[in-house]
Scaffold this active site. Sequence first.
Site, PDB file in Angstrom:
ATOM      1  N   ASP A  42      59.342   3.148 -24.020  1.00 43.62           N
ATOM      2  CA  ASP A  42      60.070   4.014 -24.830  1.00 43.62           C
ATOM      3  C   ASP A  42      61.473   3.001 -24.871  1.00 43.62           C
ATOM      4  O   ASP A  42      61.812   3.615 -23.066  1.00 43.62           O
ATOM      5  CB  ASP A  42      59.593   5.690 -25.237  1.00 43.62           C
ATOM      6  N   ASP A  51      47.255   7.774 -21.853  1.00 44.55           N
ATOM      7  CA  ASP A  51      47.878   8.641 -20.389  1.00 44.55           C
ATOM      8  C   ASP A  51      47.077   8.810 -19.255  1.00 44.55           C
ATOM      9  O   ASP A  51      47.524   8.581 -18.150  1.00 44.55           O
ATOM     10  CB  ASP A  51      48.056   9.900 -20.867  1.00 44.55           C
TER      11      ASP A  51
END
Length: 266
Positions: free
Chosen positions: A47, A253
């Site tokens: 991000d 994840d």
Amino acid sequence: MAAESTEKRPQSLEVYAHRGGAGLAPENTLAAFRTALELGVDSMEMDLHVTRDGEIVVIHDETVDRTTDGRGSVADLTLDDLRRWDAGGKFAPAFRGERIPTLREVIDLVTASGNTRIRLILELKFHPDHPGKPEDFEQRVLDILRQTGFVHRVRIISFQHPSLAKLKALEPRIPTGLLAGGRTAPHDPVALVRQYRADYYSPSVRHVTAEAVTAVHQAGIPVVPWTANEEAEMRRLMALGIGTMAGDAITTDYPDRLLKLLKARQ
């Protein structure tokens, strides 16, 4: 247990390490990206935000509060401010000393690793109340990619869909992914992808149905769900057809779990 359908067996499923593999190391840190590189994932998702002094940094939230021992908004802080805080200790003591990296530092890490295959999935983060700031966000990111020779090694994603069209106009060679979340799935994801000139559809796992996958695939659009962390969820996505079209991927994840599952199926 009934045998799985051959038609639904993944043939080209890629593994995307979400925030570098947020279940294995502190999210969006060089430690996480090192782990992902060592595992051999296909892509590393991260991000991006912009600091007060114009640096492109890798962090998910608008503030540093959750992931570091500091406080404040990324947009109100300089890179030097961000460097003061630990971005690893909250995950585990072994990661104390990790810092919020810049996009350039992640690219340097990949270059130094010698891995010429892995791609970076860059999510441009926008505040819902301030979707236009900074106005040159896309250009700033693109400048770094051009300077480092990474234009051909990235994909760019965003929930702010006009940003994808803007990026595509600036650099048509970069594939883009349309992110979709919220309480309800888009009524017509194919139309949405085409409207914003995206190259693939990236919905929340809760929005993935057999009907949606079939419709998007029939339009020639890959599907990349996020974020599947349990093996049962990964298996469900595969059973719905994720991985039967080139460009399909699962964002997780725990890339180690997905890699192990795929290896067992080979």
